[in-house]
Write an enzyme that holds these catalytic residues in place. Structure first.
Site, PDB file in Angstrom:
ATOM      1  N   HIS A  32      -2.446   5.075   6.517  1.00 34.69           N
ATOM      2  CA  HIS A  32      -1.652   4.053   5.843  1.00 34.69           C
ATOM      3  C   HIS A  32      -0.207   4.512   5.742  1.00 34.69           C
ATOM      4  O   HIS A  32       0.108   5.700   5.819  1.00 34.69           O
ATOM      5  CB  HIS A  32      -2.202   3.741   4.447  1.00 34.69           C
ATOM      6  CG  HIS A  32      -1.975   4.838   3.436  1.00 34.69           C
ATOM      7  ND1 HIS A  32      -0.885   4.871   2.602  1.00 34.69           N
ATOM      8  CD2 HIS A  32      -2.691   5.949   3.146  1.00 34.69           C
ATOM      9  CE1 HIS A  32      -0.937   5.943   1.835  1.00 34.69           C
ATOM     10  NE2 HIS A  32      -2.025   6.619   2.140  1.00 34.69           N
ATOM     11  N   CYS A  33       0.679   3.521   5.595  1.00 33.82           N
ATOM     12  CA  CYS A  33       2.089   3.788   5.317  1.00 33.82           C
ATOM     13  C   CYS A  33       2.391   3.229   3.935  1.00 33.82           C
ATOM     14  O   CYS A  33       1.497   3.105   3.109  1.00 33.82           O
ATOM     15  CB  CYS A  33       2.987   3.177   6.396  1.00 33.82           C
ATOM     16  SG  CYS A  33       2.823   1.392   6.572  1.00 33.82           S
ATOM     17  N   ALA A  34       3.635   2.854   3.667  1.00 31.99           N
ATOM     18  CA  ALA A  34       4.001   2.391   2.326  1.00 31.99           C
ATOM     19  C   ALA A  34       3.370   1.057   1.974  1.00 31.99           C
ATOM     20  O   ALA A  34       3.159   0.762   0.798  1.00 31.99           O
ATOM     21  CB  ALA A  34       5.522   2.278   2.214  1.00 31.99           C
ATOM     22  N   THR A  35       3.042   0.245   2.975  1.00 32.15           N
ATOM     23  CA  THR A  35       2.559  -1.117   2.692  1.00 32.15           C
ATOM     24  C   THR A  35       1.284  -1.501   3.431  1.00 32.15           C
ATOM     25  O   THR A  35       0.647  -2.476   3.061  1.00 32.15           O
ATOM     26  CB  THR A  35       3.634  -2.156   3.067  1.00 32.15           C
ATOM     27  OG1 THR A  35       3.950  -2.019   4.459  1.00 32.15           O
ATOM     28  CG2 THR A  35       4.899  -1.968   2.247  1.00 32.15           C
ATOM     29  N   ARG A  36       0.895  -0.762   4.491  1.00 35.02           N
ATOM     30  CA  ARG A  36      -0.174  -1.252   5.374  1.00 35.02           C
ATOM     31  C   ARG A  36      -1.252  -0.207   5.629  1.00 35.02           C
ATOM     32  O   ARG A  36      -0.972   0.978   5.714  1.00 35.02           O
ATOM     33  CB  ARG A  36       0.400  -1.652   6.746  1.00 35.02           C
ATOM     34  CG  ARG A  36       1.653  -2.446   6.696  1.00 35.02           C
ATOM     35  CD  ARG A  36       2.244  -2.581   8.106  1.00 35.02           C
ATOM     36  NE  ARG A  36       3.700  -2.572   8.048  1.00 35.02           N
ATOM     37  CZ  ARG A  36       4.487  -2.522   9.113  1.00 35.02           C
ATOM     38  NH1 ARG A  36       3.974  -2.471  10.304  1.00 35.02           N
ATOM     39  NH2 ARG A  36       5.793  -2.515   8.964  1.00 35.02           N
TER      40      ARG A  36
END
Length: 480
Positions: A32-36
């Protein structure tokens, strides 16, 4: 009890999501990243894409560079990732998953951009902090602020100024060390060797790059024609040194007996790479870096606000393609060379405008589900993260996205002709105000409000109606 209920709810969503992407056996890995959430799947055909987009808390989903990316938004994505991992799905770090994605799907250009992102993203937080320190120093040193305490700039302690220089100058003075460390990590070398190699590029024994640029020091000339200087603030030489150095280290390690590896590998890697970096890579790629910087400055200096119109209008299109990470390198160069970043103000308007378009959809629609999606997505955009707004709302109905592009172009135009420039990078809109505390904050707020207003008005009157809900949903019904 409420916490347990929330955990159960998140677990149910995670179970439904994994089932919709084809089950655990179809998921090669997830990160995951900051949003997804970012899935690498074995068979794209097994994904029930319409089902995924209708799952509670999901704000959009799309394929990009071999990854199936499901948007949850900040905070929520961390909880969902934990639940997915608890279900036994294979996790992977971003570098590992980028390699898998490249193997499955992605051309050379996509891989190069992903690599830039993998190298520079871990460095960005310290550069954000540095930018905020610069903004705060600019605020404190303003004459009208000092006057509140009965002081003038001449009254400020030299020791205090020295302390602020430590805060604002350290990250850029040792930037090659950060870049080389991260590049070694991404390309499979030992990060500590990369760190030491980067520090060699800024060793105090070498003529300081800033002093050479200011003509208060002379480069060391080797063999009469190779200029050798320190590379304080340089990015590209350290990046290339990290790339080559990691490959050199791996090659040496393969050929070295294990019993001698601890002695031979770091010794030969640093010896070879220090020679290559100082005498070949440094001079060549520092020149390339200067050419690129001059090109960026030329674009940003286009007359009549053209740079703001072009960059402000197209920035979020570039975000959709996933190649926007390349601009991290350019922003770092602007900050290192000039101590300011005009690109940030333009981009901030592009981000704010997408939030304005999404806010118009949220306030105009009668659909409770769309309203519940659009309102937090617009807030996310105003905090600098547009993916939920773009993929969850604006691109689905397209006209709001187009309105956001127009709003970004108008705001970018104003930012360009007003010559706004932030003291840092990577934060925009509301958090970005901290980069404009040096006397530009009112102008920064003004251009962002204009961008939001233009996008909001265009979306409200021309870009969205609830009739679009049926138009968008109709094809889904036919497919089923």
């Amino acid at each position: 009890m409420a916490d347990n209920k929330n955990r159960r709810s998140d677990k149910q969503i995670a179970e439904e999501l994994i089932e919709a992407v084809g089950g655990k056996e179809n998921v090669a890995s997830v990160t995951h990243c900051a949003t997804r959430l970012r899935f690498i799947v074995n068979d794209e055909e097994k994904i029930e894409k319409e089902h995924v987009e209708n799952i509670d808390k999901v704000k959009g989903a799309f394929f990009n560079s071999g990854q199936y990316q499901v948007i949850f938004g900040t905070g929520t994505v961390n909880k969902m990732y934990n639940e997915v991992e608890n279900l036994g799905v294979n996790g992977a770090n971003k570098a590992e998953q980028s390699n898998k994605a490249a193997e499955k799907n992605g051309n050379r250009f996509q891989r190069a951009i992903r690599t830039f992102g993998d190298v520079f993203v871990p460095i960005i937080p310290v550069l954000v902090a540095t930018g905020l320190f610069m903004g705060l120093r600019g605020l404190i040193m303003q004459e009208n602020i000092l006057a509140l305490f009965g002081m003038t700039p001449d009254d400020v302690s030299q020791n205090f100024l020295l302390f602020t220089q430590v805060l604002t100058d350290t990250a850029f003075a040792f930037l090659p060390a950060l870049v080389a460390w991260s590049a070694f990590r991404v390309f499979g070398g030992s990060p500590i060797i990369g760190l030491v190699l980067g520090l060699m590029l800024v060793n105090p024994a070498l003529p300081n790059a800033y002093e050479v640029a200011g003509q208060t020091a002379e480069p060391i000339m080797f063999m009469g024609f190779i200029p050798v200087v320190g590379y304080q603030g340089s990015v590209l030489p350290a990046f290339i040194a990290g790339l080559v150095g990691a490959k050199v280290e791996r090659s040496i390690r393969k050929k070295t007996p294990e019993v001698l590896d601890l002695l031979i590998t770091p010794f030969l890697t640093l010896l070879i790479m220090s020679i290559l970096s100082l005498f070949i890579i440094g001079p060549v790629f520092h020149s390339v870096e200067n050419v690129l910087l001059d090109a960026v400055v030329s674009v940003l200096g286009m007359p009549l606000g053209l740079a703001g119109i072009i960059l402000g209008g197209l920035n979020q299109v570039i975000v959709i393609t996933g190649v926007h990470h390349v601009f991290n390198f350019l922003e770092i160069q602007l900050l290192e060379a000039f101590g300011s970043n005009p690109y940030n103000a333009i981009v901030s308007c592009a981000v704010a405008a997408q939030g304005g378009a999404t806010l118009a959809v949220a306030l105009k629609t009668q659909s409770g589900k769309l309203k519940a999606l659009a309102l937090p997505s617009s807030l996310s955009a105003f905090l600098g993260i547009t993916e939920p707004a773009i993929f969850g709302v604006n691109l689905r109905y397209f006209k709001p996205f187009l309105a956001g592009m127009i709003g970004g172009a108008v705001g970018g135009f104003l930012a360009s002709i007003m010559e706004l420039a932030g003291t840092g990078m990577a934060v925009t809109v509301i958090p970005g105000t901290l980069l404009y505390l040096n006397g530009q904050i009112l102008q920064f707020i003004f251009v962002n409000i204009v961008a939001i207003a233009v996008a909001f008005v265009l979306t409200w009157f021309f870009g969205f109606s609830d009739k679009m809900l049926k138009e968008v949903q109709q094809p889904e019904t036919q497919v089923k």
